[in-house]
Design a protein around this motif. Structure first.
Motif, short mmCIF file in Angstrom:
data_model
loop_
_atom_site.label_atom_id
_atom_site.label_comp_id
_atom_site.label_asym_id
_atom_site.label_seq_id
_atom_site.Cartn_x
_atom_site.Cartn_y
_atom_site.Cartn_z
N ALA A 93 8.95 39.80 27.29
CA ALA A 93 10.43 39.57 27.63
C ALA A 93 11.23 39.67 26.40
N SER A 94 12.33 39.25 26.09
CA SER A 94 13.06 39.26 24.69
C SER A 94 12.05 38.82 23.61
N LEU A 95 12.44 39.49 22.46
CA LEU A 95 11.45 39.30 21.21
C LEU A 95 12.08 37.84 20.74
N ASP A 96 12.82 36.95 21.39
CA ASP A 96 13.11 35.79 20.88
C ASP A 96 12.45 34.78 21.83
N MET A 97 11.53 35.11 22.81
CA MET A 97 11.05 34.45 23.74
C MET A 97 9.48 34.63 23.75
N PRO A 98 8.70 33.40 23.88
CA PRO A 98 7.27 33.25 23.53
C PRO A 98 6.87 34.03 25.25
N PRO A 99 5.60 34.46 25.25
CA PRO A 99 4.49 34.90 24.35
C PRO A 99 4.93 35.71 23.37
N TYR A 100 4.56 35.53 21.77
CA TYR A 100 4.80 36.54 20.91
C TYR A 100 3.60 37.19 20.68
N ALA A 101 3.60 38.28 21.32
CA ALA A 101 2.05 39.22 21.39
C ALA A 101 2.46 40.45 22.11
N ASN A 127 -3.42 32.89 19.58
CA ASN A 127 -4.35 31.90 18.73
C ASN A 127 -3.31 30.95 17.66
N THR A 128 -2.10 30.97 17.95
CA THR A 128 -1.33 30.22 17.16
C THR A 128 0.15 29.90 17.75
N THR A 129 1.12 29.40 16.86
CA THR A 129 2.25 29.12 17.72
C THR A 129 3.47 29.55 16.80
N LYS A 130 4.63 30.12 17.00
CA LYS A 130 5.53 30.77 16.12
C LYS A 130 6.86 30.51 17.04
N ALA A 131 8.03 30.63 16.23
CA ALA A 131 9.17 30.65 16.86
C ALA A 131 10.09 31.84 16.09
N PHE A 132 10.47 32.96 16.91
CA PHE A 132 11.37 34.00 16.36
C PHE A 132 12.80 33.39 16.96
N LYS A 176 14.78 31.06 17.95
CA LYS A 176 15.04 29.74 18.17
C LYS A 176 13.86 29.15 19.07
N ARG A 177 13.14 30.02 19.67
CA ARG A 177 12.32 29.49 20.74
C ARG A 177 10.80 29.53 20.28
N LYS A 178 10.17 28.61 20.32
CA LYS A 178 8.78 28.24 19.76
C LYS A 178 7.89 28.30 20.92
N GLY A 179 6.55 29.05 20.94
CA GLY A 179 5.79 29.10 21.68
C GLY A 179 4.49 29.95 21.43
N PRO A 180 3.58 30.30 22.10
CA PRO A 180 2.21 30.83 22.03
C PRO A 180 2.40 32.20 21.35
N ALA A 181 1.73 32.45 20.25
CA ALA A 181 1.76 33.75 19.62
C ALA A 181 0.55 34.24 19.07
N VAL A 182 0.36 35.40 18.58
CA VAL A 182 -0.70 35.92 18.00
C VAL A 182 -0.48 35.95 16.38
N GLU A 183 -1.37 35.37 15.61
CA GLU A 183 -1.05 35.45 14.32
C GLU A 183 -0.69 36.48 13.58
N SER A 184 -0.86 37.80 14.09
CA SER A 184 -0.80 39.01 13.12
C SER A 184 0.76 39.43 13.61
N THR A 241 18.50 39.86 19.39
CA THR A 241 17.77 38.98 18.53
C THR A 241 16.34 38.94 18.72
N PRO A 242 15.58 38.27 17.81
CA PRO A 242 15.91 38.39 16.44
C PRO A 242 16.37 39.56 15.79
N ILE A 243 17.54 39.82 15.12
CA ILE A 243 17.99 40.88 14.52
C ILE A 243 17.43 41.03 13.21
#
Length: 488
Positions: A164-172, A184-189, A191-199, A238-240
């Protein structure tokens, strides 16, 4: 026997030749969809009030045709994407306002024809690289799930991109039906926090999508089979986050820098087409999913002389034209006249009907219900308006309809993020209907609803009919997915 065998081989050879020739007659199609790029962000469209350099987009316009009155079916992300791929207005679905999120169920029904499926039926290989944002049905709580729905189930042979948008999880990153690495981790780009890949980092996404697109073009250009690349970029949404080498380039802050990097990305894709030797047989369409976002900080940009919506009122999310009038540039050497311009009113839903026209196909009644071929305008053979009207839809689900020079808005406010905002004190003081004459008032500042009740009545009836028929084009009546209310 040998004579018969030679005859059969000759016939087979001729058949293969005919098929190869037919395939070569079909243009490759590259559809680039920027994310939150305003009409006024493209320098050649806004020379007096635009301050961001966009040399590649300007060159593309000089090589092809600019549509000056092009509109998205909605003034936000998900709904516009639905319209691009299906040729159907987004408000006919369950999504009556807002957008989907990364883990949401698919918006495109399994039995709905998409432009990718249409082109596959006519010999194309298809790829989607970029931001999907139409629901994937991703199972939650699993680090490496099989993703059941998405581009692959909608007619694309290959997918690489983000949910989805780059400010929406999952970040992968996703490749076809799986994440390229486990969550394997959690991130927030943003405003939104959620599941992500560390790299996974937001700043790397645009360069990666650009590289993957260049690789796709180089690979597919080697085949006689025509290709379709749908490239929905993540920028300048966003994120810009412009890459280091783009920081400070525009003199307008991060947003201006990110627009410049978006222009660079388009330039890389165009260069790949040239280098592959297929430019003469490739149709390129460059547009945006809606107007510029308020996250770009309009007051700061305008203070420096840059107006992201050009001369138009409003921004992303709004029913005003700044929300949904977008850049739309077409290049097709030998078919589309260089440096040309069309003032036809068009909609991004028109893509599937245009593709059907190009390949000589007829859409079934239950597909592309709101799609009109713009091929006559592209070829310069249009003799009058291609569309009777275009229906607009805001972030909050408010309607407007444009017919000729008249635009009727079924609310007293912006319908989105701009002023006057829905439920504001100012909005409550204003008439609940807005009518503007674009012959005289592209800034939508002189409401004529009281002076022209007959036009209000006519356009209201037209919208009611479009809703009731389940389509806005000729054909058998179709059902909407849900009950639709014009007034909210």
């Amino acid at each position: 026997m040998k004579s018969l065998m030679k005859t059969m081989l000759l016939a087979l050879f001729c058949l293969v030749g005919v098929v190869a020739h037919a395939a070569s007659d079909k243009p490759n199609i590259v559809y680039i969809l920027a994310d939150d790029l305003g009409y006024g962000d493209v320098q050649c469209l806004n020379p007096e009030r635009g301050k961001i350099a966009t040399p590649h987009l300007d060159k593309l316009a000089a090589q092809g045709m600019t549509f000056t009155d092009a509109h998205t079916s909605s003034s936000v992300c998900t709904p516009t994407r639905y319209g691009v791929l299906t040729g159907r207005y987004n408000w006919r679905t369950r999504l009556q306002k807002g957008v989907l999120h990364g883990f949401d169920a698919p918006l495109i029904a399994a039995d709905r024809l998409t432009v990718a499926e249409l082109l596959k039926q006519h010999g194309y290989t298809t790829g989607c690289i970029g931001k999907w944002h139409l629901g994937l049905g991703i199972p939650k709580g699993e680090p490496s799930p099989t993703i059941p729905s998405g581009p692959i189930s909608c007619g694309f042979d290959r997918f690489f991109g983000i949910a989805a948008s780059l400010d929406m999880p999952p970040y992968a990153f996703i490749e076809n039906d799986h994440f390229t690495e486990p969550l394997n981790t959690t991130k927030a780009f943003y405003k939104r926090k959620g599941p992500a890949v560390e790299s996974f980092e937001a700043v790397d996404v645009l360069p990666m999508l650009t590289r993957k697109s260049v690789e796709f073009i180089a690979e597919k250009a080697e085949s006689d089979q025509p290709f379709f690349l749908y490239l929905p970029l993540n920028s300048p949404h966003t994120p810009i986050v412009p890459s280091k080498e783009w920081e400070g380039k525009s003199g307008l802050g991060n947003y201006g820098d990110f627009v410049m990097q978006t222009d660079w990305s388009v330039g890389q894709v165009l260069a790949a087409i040239d280098e592959a030797g297929v430019a003469d047989n490739t149709l390129v369409i460059m547009t945006s999913d809606n107007g510029c976002s308020p996250a770009a900080r309009y007051p700061d940009l305008e203070a420096k002389g840059h107006f992201p919506s050009g001369d138009f009122r409003g921004m992303k999310g709004d029913v005003f034209d700044g929300g949904h009038r977008v850049p739309f540039i077409v290049r097709w050497p030998g078919q589309v006249a260089p440096g040309s311009r069309s003032d036809q009113i068009i909609c991004l839903t028109d893509f599937i009907a245009t593709c059907a026209d190009i390949v000589g196909a007829k859409l079934p009644d239950n597909a592309g219900e709101d799609s009109v071929s713009i091929l006559p305008a592209m070829l310069g053979t249009d003799q009058g308006p291609l569309r009777e009207s275009v229906v607009h839809h805001s972030f909050m689900g408010f309607f407007a309809i444009r017919s000729g020079n008249w635009k009727l808005e079924f609310c007293s406010h912006s319908g989105g993020f701009g002023d006057p905002k829905p439920n504001s004190a100012e909005a409550k003081r204003l008439p609940d209907t807005q009518l503007y004459n674009f012959n005289e008032d592209v800034t939508e500042s002189n409401n004529l609803q009281a002076e022209h009740p007959e036009t209000v009545a006519r356009l209201t009836k037209e919208l009611e009919q479009i809703i009731a028929n389940g389509r806005s084009t000729p054909g058998a009546k179709q059902a909407n997915d849900t009950q639709i209310k014009i007034r909210k």
